[in-house]
Motif scaffolding. Structure first.
Motif, PDB file in Angstrom:
ATOM      1  N   ARG A 110       8.924   0.586   1.936  1.00 28.14           N
ATOM      2  CA  ARG A 110       8.972   0.731   0.486  1.00 28.14           C
ATOM      3  C   ARG A 110       8.440   2.091   0.043  1.00 28.14           C
ATOM      4  O   ARG A 110       8.952   2.702  -0.902  1.00 28.14           O
ATOM      5  N   ASP A 111       7.394   2.596   0.743  1.00 25.50           N
ATOM      6  CA  ASP A 111       6.859   3.911   0.411  1.00 25.50           C
ATOM      7  C   ASP A 111       7.889   4.996   0.674  1.00 25.50           C
ATOM      8  O   ASP A 111       7.986   5.963  -0.092  1.00 25.50           O
ATOM      9  N   GLN A 112       8.641   4.850   1.786  1.00 30.04           N
ATOM     10  CA  GLN A 112       9.668   5.839   2.091  1.00 30.04           C
ATOM     11  C   GLN A 112      10.794   5.809   1.070  1.00 30.04           C
ATOM     12  O   GLN A 112      11.352   6.852   0.751  1.00 30.04           O
ATOM     13  N   LEU A 113      11.142   4.632   0.551  1.00 29.73           N
ATOM     14  CA  LEU A 113      12.241   4.520  -0.400  1.00 29.73           C
ATOM     15  C   LEU A 113      11.796   4.681  -1.842  1.00 29.73           C
ATOM     16  O   LEU A 113      12.559   5.094  -2.698  1.00 29.73           O
ATOM     17  N   GLN A 114      10.584   4.327  -2.161  1.00 26.42           N
ATOM     18  CA  GLN A 114      10.133   4.285  -3.557  1.00 26.42           C
ATOM     19  C   GLN A 114       8.934   5.176  -3.839  1.00 26.42           C
ATOM     20  O   GLN A 114       8.615   5.421  -4.993  1.00 26.42           O
ATOM     21  N   THR A 115       8.266   5.685  -2.771  1.00 25.65           N
ATOM     22  CA  THR A 115       7.095   6.566  -2.890  1.00 25.65           C
ATOM     23  C   THR A 115       6.033   5.978  -3.827  1.00 25.65           C
ATOM     24  O   THR A 115       5.606   6.598  -4.791  1.00 25.65           O
ATOM     25  N   SER A 116       5.610   4.729  -3.525  1.00 31.92           N
ATOM     26  CA  SER A 116       4.563   4.072  -4.314  1.00 31.92           C
ATOM     27  C   SER A 116       3.536   3.513  -3.353  1.00 31.92           C
ATOM     28  O   SER A 116       3.850   2.648  -2.564  1.00 31.92           O
ATOM     29  N   SER A 117       2.296   4.008  -3.369  1.00 24.65           N
ATOM     30  CA  SER A 117       1.282   3.586  -2.408  1.00 24.65           C
ATOM     31  C   SER A 117       0.003   3.045  -3.036  1.00 24.65           C
ATOM     32  O   SER A 117      -0.824   2.457  -2.343  1.00 24.65           O
ATOM     33  N   ASN A 118      -0.202   3.221  -4.311  1.00 29.36           N
ATOM     34  CA  ASN A 118      -1.467   2.788  -4.927  1.00 29.36           C
ATOM     35  C   ASN A 118      -1.652   1.280  -4.867  1.00 29.36           C
ATOM     36  O   ASN A 118      -2.723   0.776  -4.533  1.00 29.36           O
ATOM     37  N   THR A 119      -0.590   0.543  -5.197  1.00 30.61           N
ATOM     38  CA  THR A 119      -0.683  -0.916  -5.186  1.00 30.61           C
ATOM     39  C   THR A 119      -0.923  -1.441  -3.780  1.00 30.61           C
ATOM     40  O   THR A 119      -1.733  -2.357  -3.554  1.00 30.61           O
ATOM     41  N   LEU A 120      -0.234  -0.859  -2.795  1.00 28.50           N
ATOM     42  CA  LEU A 120      -0.416  -1.307  -1.407  1.00 28.50           C
ATOM     43  C   LEU A 120      -1.832  -1.019  -0.913  1.00 28.50           C
ATOM     44  O   LEU A 120      -2.407  -1.801  -0.154  1.00 28.50           O
ATOM     45  N   THR A 121      -2.410   0.109  -1.339  1.00 24.56           N
ATOM     46  CA  THR A 121      -3.776   0.432  -0.941  1.00 24.56           C
ATOM     47  C   THR A 121      -4.755  -0.607  -1.484  1.00 24.56           C
ATOM     48  O   THR A 121      -5.666  -1.059  -0.779  1.00 24.56           O
ATOM     49  N   LYS A 122      -4.564  -0.993  -2.727  1.00 23.68           N
ATOM     50  CA  LYS A 122      -5.430  -2.000  -3.330  1.00 23.68           C
ATOM     51  C   LYS A 122      -5.309  -3.327  -2.615  1.00 23.68           C
ATOM     52  O   LYS A 122      -6.313  -3.996  -2.332  1.00 23.68           O
ATOM     53  N   GLU A 123      -4.092  -3.755  -2.303  1.00 24.59           N
ATOM     54  CA  GLU A 123      -3.885  -5.016  -1.589  1.00 24.59           C
ATOM     55  C   GLU A 123      -4.487  -4.962  -0.189  1.00 24.59           C
ATOM     56  O   GLU A 123      -5.041  -5.940   0.309  1.00 24.59           O
ATOM     57  N   ARG A 124      -4.386  -3.801   0.463  1.00 22.52           N
ATOM     58  CA  ARG A 124      -4.979  -3.661   1.787  1.00 22.52           C
ATOM     59  C   ARG A 124      -6.496  -3.807   1.723  1.00 22.52           C
ATOM     60  O   ARG A 124      -7.118  -4.439   2.589  1.00 22.52           O
ATOM     61  N   ASP A 125      -7.133  -3.231   0.686  1.00 20.44           N
ATOM     62  CA  ASP A 125      -8.580  -3.381   0.519  1.00 20.44           C
ATOM     63  C   ASP A 125      -8.962  -4.828   0.274  1.00 20.44           C
ATOM     64  O   ASP A 125      -9.986  -5.312   0.787  1.00 20.44           O
ATOM     65  N   GLN A 126      -8.152  -5.550  -0.506  1.00 15.78           N
ATOM     66  CA  GLN A 126      -8.439  -6.962  -0.739  1.00 15.78           C
ATOM     67  C   GLN A 126      -8.347  -7.761   0.558  1.00 15.78           C
ATOM     68  O   GLN A 126      -9.167  -8.639   0.827  1.00 15.78           O
ATOM     69  N   LEU A 127      -7.358  -7.458   1.366  1.00 22.90           N
ATOM     70  CA  LEU A 127      -7.232  -8.148   2.655  1.00 22.90           C
ATOM     71  C   LEU A 127      -8.396  -7.813   3.576  1.00 22.90           C
ATOM     72  O   LEU A 127      -8.889  -8.668   4.322  1.00 22.90           O
ATOM     73  N   GLN A 128      -8.882  -6.559   3.524  1.00 21.75           N
ATOM     74  CA  GLN A 128     -10.023  -6.185   4.343  1.00 21.75           C
ATOM     75  C   GLN A 128     -11.274  -6.927   3.905  1.00 21.75           C
ATOM     76  O   GLN A 128     -12.090  -7.376   4.739  1.00 21.75           O
ATOM     77  N   THR A 129     -11.439  -7.071   2.585  1.00 23.03           N
ATOM     78  CA  THR A 129     -12.587  -7.821   2.067  1.00 23.03           C
ATOM     79  C   THR A 129     -12.519  -9.287   2.494  1.00 23.03           C
ATOM     80  O   THR A 129     -13.526  -9.878   2.905  1.00 23.03           O
ATOM     81  N   SER A 130     -11.349  -9.891   2.410  1.00 24.63           N
ATOM     82  CA  SER A 130     -11.180 -11.271   2.852  1.00 24.63           C
ATOM     83  C   SER A 130     -11.470 -11.409   4.341  1.00 24.63           C
ATOM     84  O   SER A 130     -12.094 -12.387   4.789  1.00 24.63           O
ATOM     85  N   TYR A 131     -11.059 -10.427   5.116  1.00 23.77           N
ATOM     86  CA  TYR A 131     -11.320 -10.457   6.552  1.00 23.77           C
ATOM     87  C   TYR A 131     -12.816 -10.386   6.828  1.00 23.77           C
ATOM     88  O   TYR A 131     -13.349 -11.092   7.683  1.00 23.77           O
ATOM     89  N   ASN A 132     -13.543  -9.515   6.097  1.00 22.12           N
ATOM     90  CA  ASN A 132     -14.992  -9.398   6.285  1.00 22.12           C
ATOM     91  C   ASN A 132     -15.699 -10.691   5.900  1.00 22.12           C
ATOM     92  O   ASN A 132     -16.647 -11.120   6.578  1.00 22.12           O
ATOM     93  N   ASN A 133     -15.264 -11.317   4.807  1.00 21.92           N
ATOM     94  CA  ASN A 133     -15.862 -12.591   4.406  1.00 21.92           C
ATOM     95  C   ASN A 133     -15.638 -13.660   5.471  1.00 21.92           C
ATOM     96  O   ASN A 133     -16.531 -14.457   5.777  1.00 21.92           O
TER      97      ASN A 133
END
Length: 262
Positions: A110-133
């Motif tokens: 999606r980044d290659q086709l749409q060049t949008s990374s902010n939302t994915l970065t936020k979701e990745r941080d949420q997944l990292q937080t869930s993993y730490n919990n």
């Protein structure tokens, strides 16, 4: 026992009788019976005390055994529940990791086709937080029986949250796949249109090159176009055919300057 002593020396002078009595009560039958009875009482009392102590010890031992069995059963039950929750947690972690991998791949596309990374970065941080919990809860499973009960409830809550996150990730995965397919379709359509435009441009360039090479006297240039004025009157079809044979076409007036130029 009764003992009588008679003084022979004084017996001649005056009559005298001396009695010496020694009472040895333990040698009497009644004394022996009293001693035996006392010993029996002491033995009986000691037996009663011993039985009482033995009964109390046996009761305490049985009570402790029952409590130990109950605690062992409770510990085994909690251990089984902990293992089940641990297994569920590991399964969800594996599913989450698989979905995370798919999600990252789709995010890259999606980044290659749409060049949008902010939302994915936020979701990745949420997944990292869930993993730490989840890792923290896994470490807390090593504590005592009382803590295990509390952690079991926390793991149940985490299980529900992970299931919800898994569904959300699955939905995001489906949406991203749909977006990728749509973008791919749009890309294919644009590629086809580009090829068509490229072909038309090549045709125009070829016509222009041919026109440029075949220009004879009488041709006039205006901006990027060449014009040939004919004094012969012909029908429209014949006129157009005449122009096509020379690599041109009937003129189309687009502006007042072009009309004046003619």
């Amino acid at each position: 026992m009764l003992t009588m002593d008679i003084d022979k020396d004084t017996y001649a002078n005056k009559p005298s009788v001396t009695f010496s009595v020694h009472f040895q009560w333990w040698k009497r039958p009644s004394g022996v019976a009293a001693v035996c009875l006392g010993l029996l009482c002491v033995l009986l009392l000691a037996g009663i005390i011993g039985l009482s102590v033995y009964y109390k010890l046996q009761t305490s031992s049985n009570t402790l055994t029952i409590e130990r069995d109950q605690l062992q059963t409770s510990s085994n039950t909690l251990t089984i529940e902990r293992d089940q929750l641990q297994t569920s947690s590991n399964t969800l972690t594996k599913e989450r990791d698989q979905l995370q991998t798919s999600y990252n791949n789709l995010a890259k596309e999606r980044d290659q086709l749409q060049t949008s990374s902010n939302t994915l970065t936020k979701e990745r941080d949420q997944l990292q937080t869930s993993y730490n919990n989840l890792a923290k809860e896994r470490d807390q499973l090593q504590t005592s029986s009382n803590t295990l009960t509390k952690e079991r409830d926390q793991l149940q809550t985490s299980y529900n949250n992970l299931a919800k996150e898994r569904d959300q990730l699955q939905s995001s995965y489906n949406n991203l796949a749909k977006e990728r397919d749509q973008l791919q379709t749009s890309s294919n359509t644009l590629t086809i249109e580009r090829d068509q435009l490229q072909k038309e441009r090549d045709d125009l360039m070829r016509k222009f090159s041919n026109l440029k090479q075949t220009c004879l006297e009488g041709w006039q240039k205006f901006e990027s176009s060449w014009y040939l004025l004919s004094s012969v009157r012909k029908p429209w079809e014949e006129s157009r055919q005449y122009c096509l044979e020379r690599g041109a076409d009937l003129v189309i007036i687009n502006s007042e300057e072009e009309q004046v130029r003619e």
